[in-house]
Design a protein around this motif. Structure first.
Motif, PDB file in Angstrom:
ATOM      1  N   ARG A   1       0.728  10.000  -7.169  1.00  0.00           N
ATOM      2  CA  ARG A   1       1.253   9.622  -8.488  1.00  0.00           C
ATOM      3  C   ARG A   1       2.268   8.488  -8.395  1.00  0.00           C
ATOM      4  O   ARG A   1       2.312   7.603  -9.241  1.00  0.00           O
ATOM      5  CB  ARG A   1       1.877  10.831  -9.169  1.00  0.00           C
ATOM      6  CG  ARG A   1       2.404  10.509 -10.549  1.00  0.00           C
ATOM      7  CD  ARG A   1       2.681  11.747 -11.313  1.00  0.00           C
ATOM      8  NE  ARG A   1       3.148  11.441 -12.644  1.00  0.00           N
ATOM      9  CZ  ARG A   1       3.485  12.346 -13.510  1.00  0.00           C
ATOM     10  NH1 ARG A   1       3.372  13.622 -13.215  1.00  0.00           N
ATOM     11  NH2 ARG A   1       3.916  12.015 -14.692  1.00  0.00           N
ATOM     12  N   TYR A   2       3.101   8.516  -7.336  1.00  0.00           N
ATOM     13  CA  TYR A   2       4.154   7.507  -7.214  1.00  0.00           C
ATOM     14  C   TYR A   2       3.856   6.433  -6.167  1.00  0.00           C
ATOM     15  O   TYR A   2       4.706   5.609  -5.860  1.00  0.00           O
ATOM     16  CB  TYR A   2       5.504   8.195  -6.986  1.00  0.00           C
ATOM     17  CG  TYR A   2       6.014   8.778  -8.281  1.00  0.00           C
ATOM     18  CD1 TYR A   2       6.623   7.972  -9.240  1.00  0.00           C
ATOM     19  CD2 TYR A   2       5.832  10.127  -8.578  1.00  0.00           C
ATOM     20  CE1 TYR A   2       7.059   8.489 -10.446  1.00  0.00           C
ATOM     21  CE2 TYR A   2       6.263  10.659  -9.783  1.00  0.00           C
ATOM     22  CZ  TYR A   2       6.872   9.822 -10.719  1.00  0.00           C
ATOM     23  OH  TYR A   2       7.297  10.342 -11.924  1.00  0.00           O
ATOM     24  N   GLY A   3       2.635   6.424  -5.639  1.00  0.00           N
ATOM     25  CA  GLY A   3       2.170   5.310  -4.833  1.00  0.00           C
ATOM     26  C   GLY A   3       2.834   5.082  -3.501  1.00  0.00           C
ATOM     27  O   GLY A   3       3.148   3.950  -3.149  1.00  0.00           O
ATOM     28  N   PHE A   4       3.053   6.144  -2.732  1.00  0.00           N
ATOM     29  CA  PHE A   4       3.591   5.954  -1.389  1.00  0.00           C
ATOM     30  C   PHE A   4       2.764   6.744  -0.382  1.00  0.00           C
ATOM     31  O   PHE A   4       2.030   7.667  -0.733  1.00  0.00           O
ATOM     32  CB  PHE A   4       5.064   6.349  -1.312  1.00  0.00           C
ATOM     33  CG  PHE A   4       5.355   7.811  -1.515  1.00  0.00           C
ATOM     34  CD1 PHE A   4       5.381   8.694  -0.444  1.00  0.00           C
ATOM     35  CD2 PHE A   4       5.621   8.316  -2.781  1.00  0.00           C
ATOM     36  CE1 PHE A   4       5.644  10.045  -0.630  1.00  0.00           C
ATOM     37  CE2 PHE A   4       5.890   9.663  -2.977  1.00  0.00           C
ATOM     38  CZ  PHE A   4       5.896  10.535  -1.896  1.00  0.00           C
ATOM     39  N   ARG A   5       2.874   6.321   0.868  1.00  0.00           N
ATOM     40  CA  ARG A   5       2.183   6.986   1.979  1.00  0.00           C
ATOM     41  C   ARG A   5       3.231   7.707   2.808  1.00  0.00           C
ATOM     42  O   ARG A   5       4.107   7.077   3.396  1.00  0.00           O
ATOM     43  CB  ARG A   5       1.425   5.976   2.811  1.00  0.00           C
ATOM     44  CG  ARG A   5       0.260   5.361   2.052  1.00  0.00           C
ATOM     45  CD  ARG A   5      -0.447   4.248   2.781  1.00  0.00           C
ATOM     46  NE  ARG A   5      -0.664   4.533   4.196  1.00  0.00           N
ATOM     47  CZ  ARG A   5      -0.840   3.580   5.101  1.00  0.00           C
ATOM     48  NH1 ARG A   5      -0.799   2.311   4.750  1.00  0.00           N
ATOM     49  NH2 ARG A   5      -1.036   3.892   6.357  1.00  0.00           N
ATOM     50  N   ALA A   6       3.137   9.031   2.877  1.00  0.00           N
ATOM     51  CA  ALA A   6       4.146   9.821   3.574  1.00  0.00           C
ATOM     52  C   ALA A   6       4.049   9.695   5.094  1.00  0.00           C
ATOM     53  O   ALA A   6       5.058   9.819   5.784  1.00  0.00           O
ATOM     54  CB  ALA A   6       4.040  11.291   3.170  1.00  0.00           C
ATOM     55  N   ASP A   7       2.869   9.432   5.615  1.00  0.00           N
ATOM     56  CA  ASP A   7       2.708   9.366   7.070  1.00  0.00           C
ATOM     57  C   ASP A   7       1.784   8.205   7.421  1.00  0.00           C
ATOM     58  O   ASP A   7       0.608   8.398   7.724  1.00  0.00           O
ATOM     59  CB  ASP A   7       2.141  10.693   7.591  1.00  0.00           C
ATOM     60  CG  ASP A   7       2.202  10.790   9.107  1.00  0.00           C
ATOM     61  OD1 ASP A   7       2.858   9.941   9.744  1.00  0.00           O
ATOM     62  OD2 ASP A   7       1.581  11.728   9.653  1.00  0.00           O
ATOM     63  N   PRO A   8       2.306   6.978   7.400  1.00  0.00           N
ATOM     64  CA  PRO A   8       1.476   5.818   7.707  1.00  0.00           C
ATOM     65  C   PRO A   8       0.915   5.906   9.134  1.00  0.00           C
ATOM     66  O   PRO A   8       1.608   6.322  10.049  1.00  0.00           O
ATOM     67  CB  PRO A   8       2.425   4.628   7.588  1.00  0.00           C
ATOM     68  CG  PRO A   8       3.627   5.135   6.889  1.00  0.00           C
ATOM     69  CD  PRO A   8       3.692   6.599   7.121  1.00  0.00           C
ATOM     70  N   GLN A   9      -0.338   5.538   9.265  1.00  0.00           N
ATOM     71  CA  GLN A   9      -1.021   5.513  10.563  1.00  0.00           C
ATOM     72  C   GLN A   9      -1.623   4.136  10.781  1.00  0.00           C
ATOM     73  O   GLN A   9      -1.927   3.437   9.822  1.00  0.00           O
ATOM     74  CB  GLN A   9      -2.111   6.583  10.592  1.00  0.00           C
ATOM     75  CG  GLN A   9      -1.610   8.014  10.441  1.00  0.00           C
ATOM     76  CD  GLN A   9      -0.735   8.444  11.590  1.00  0.00           C
ATOM     77  OE1 GLN A   9      -1.057   8.213  12.735  1.00  0.00           O
ATOM     78  NE2 GLN A   9       0.405   9.058  11.274  1.00  0.00           N
ATOM     79  N   PRO A  10      -1.828   3.777  12.051  1.00  0.00           N
ATOM     80  CA  PRO A  10      -2.438   2.453  12.312  1.00  0.00           C
ATOM     81  C   PRO A  10      -3.855   2.364  11.779  1.00  0.00           C
ATOM     82  O   PRO A  10      -4.520   3.330  11.581  1.00  0.00           O
ATOM     83  CB  PRO A  10      -2.416   2.334  13.835  1.00  0.00           C
ATOM     84  CG  PRO A  10      -2.020   3.649  14.384  1.00  0.00           C
ATOM     85  CD  PRO A  10      -1.535   4.502  13.251  1.00  0.00           C
TER      86      PRO A  10
ATOM     87  N   ASP B   1       0.811  -1.223   0.000  1.00  0.00           N
ATOM     88  CA  ASP B   1       0.000   0.000   0.000  1.00  0.00           C
ATOM     89  C   ASP B   1       0.842   1.269   0.000  1.00  0.00           C
ATOM     90  O   ASP B   1       0.314   2.376   0.082  1.00  0.00           O
ATOM     91  CB  ASP B   1      -0.979   0.013   1.169  1.00  0.00           C
ATOM     92  CG  ASP B   1      -0.297   0.163   2.525  1.00  0.00           C
ATOM     93  OD1 ASP B   1       0.959   0.168   2.595  1.00  0.00           O
ATOM     94  OD2 ASP B   1      -1.022   0.278   3.538  1.00  0.00           O
ATOM     95  N   GLY B   2       2.180   1.128  -0.084  1.00  0.00           N
ATOM     96  CA  GLY B   2       3.055   2.282  -0.158  1.00  0.00           C
ATOM     97  C   GLY B   2       3.537   2.818   1.166  1.00  0.00           C
ATOM     98  O   GLY B   2       4.179   3.864   1.212  1.00  0.00           O
ATOM     99  N   ALA B   3       3.247   2.116   2.255  1.00  0.00           N
ATOM    100  CA  ALA B   3       3.754   2.524   3.567  1.00  0.00           C
ATOM    101  C   ALA B   3       5.179   1.989   3.712  1.00  0.00           C
ATOM    102  O   ALA B   3       5.432   0.808   3.500  1.00  0.00           O
ATOM    103  CB  ALA B   3       2.869   1.968   4.680  1.00  0.00           C
ATOM    104  N   TRP B   4       6.107   2.860   4.081  1.00  0.00           N
ATOM    105  CA  TRP B   4       7.511   2.483   4.244  1.00  0.00           C
ATOM    106  C   TRP B   4       7.790   2.199   5.708  1.00  0.00           C
ATOM    107  O   TRP B   4       7.215   2.826   6.598  1.00  0.00           O
ATOM    108  CB  TRP B   4       8.417   3.579   3.690  1.00  0.00           C
ATOM    109  CG  TRP B   4       8.400   3.547   2.193  1.00  0.00           C
ATOM    110  CD1 TRP B   4       7.455   4.084   1.376  1.00  0.00           C
ATOM    111  CD2 TRP B   4       9.327   2.885   1.353  1.00  0.00           C
ATOM    112  NE1 TRP B   4       7.743   3.802   0.061  1.00  0.00           N
ATOM    113  CE2 TRP B   4       8.897   3.067   0.022  1.00  0.00           C
ATOM    114  CE3 TRP B   4      10.495   2.168   1.588  1.00  0.00           C
ATOM    115  CZ2 TRP B   4       9.585   2.552  -1.064  1.00  0.00           C
ATOM    116  CZ3 TRP B   4      11.187   1.661   0.499  1.00  0.00           C
ATOM    117  CH2 TRP B   4      10.729   1.845  -0.805  1.00  0.00           C
TER     118      TRP B   4
END
Length: 178
Positions: free
Chosen positions: A169-178, A56-59
């Motif tokens: 556009r590039y499929g990432f999550r900048a601030d993943p949350q629970p 899902d794009g979460a790092w």
């Protein structure tokens, strides 16, 4: 094998909750733990080696059985130019070939590479601009670079992009949350 010759089955990882809000990556590719820069070489090497993303794009950084999710100040990678001219990620891995180059509405340079999208470290901007060329092949003026007006870098045309659209556009999550 155990001492009696029978096969040992591996122990399952313990169930531990994921960690959010502790680890971040700043715009210069520096790891921060609760806002403080990480400077210990061993910890830096560990973070770099275990950095990955979910579908899902979460790092995150895999820490044994626990995933420590990373808040990104901008993109999943921060790029630098290596001595040979190739691009390196903040994890010191080769980024691979560039496929697109963007200048955002704040003047930041983003490069799509085989590794993923990365923000060019601002200390690399003078070298980047030196490599930019106008349609006539001459060195591009900074105003033309910022406007993406007929300018290319290493043969790739500079394309404008809004900062707000980069993550989607590039499929990432900048601030993943629970």
């Amino acid at each position: 094998m155990s001492t009696d010759g029978t096969a040992c089955s591996p122990r399952p990882w313990p169930q531990v909750p994921a960690c959010y809000g502790w680890l971040s990556l700043d715009r210069r590719g520096r790891w921060r733990l609760q806002g403080e820069p990480v400077t210990h070489r061993g910890l830096l090497a560990f973070l770099n080696q275990h950095y990955a993303s979910e579908e899902d794009g979460a790092w995150f950084v895999q820490n044994g059985p626990q995933r420590v999710f990373v808040r990104l100040d901008y993109t999943p990678f921060v790029l630098r130019m290596g001595a040979d001219g190739g691009l390196l990620t903040h994890t010191e891995a080769a980024a691979g070939p560039a496929s697109a180059v963007h200048v955002d509405d704040e003047g930041s340079v983003l490069i799509a590479t085989a590794a993923g999208i990365g923000l060019l470290d601002d200390r690399e901007l003078p070298a980047f601009v030196d490599e930019c060329r106008g349609a006539d092949g001459a060195a591009a003026e900074i105003e033309a670079v910022l406007a993406c007006a007929g300018v290319s870098w290493r043969g790739l045309p500079l394309q404008p992009i809004g900062r707000a659209e980069v993550a989607a556009r590039y499929g990432f999550r900048a601030d993943p949350q629970p």
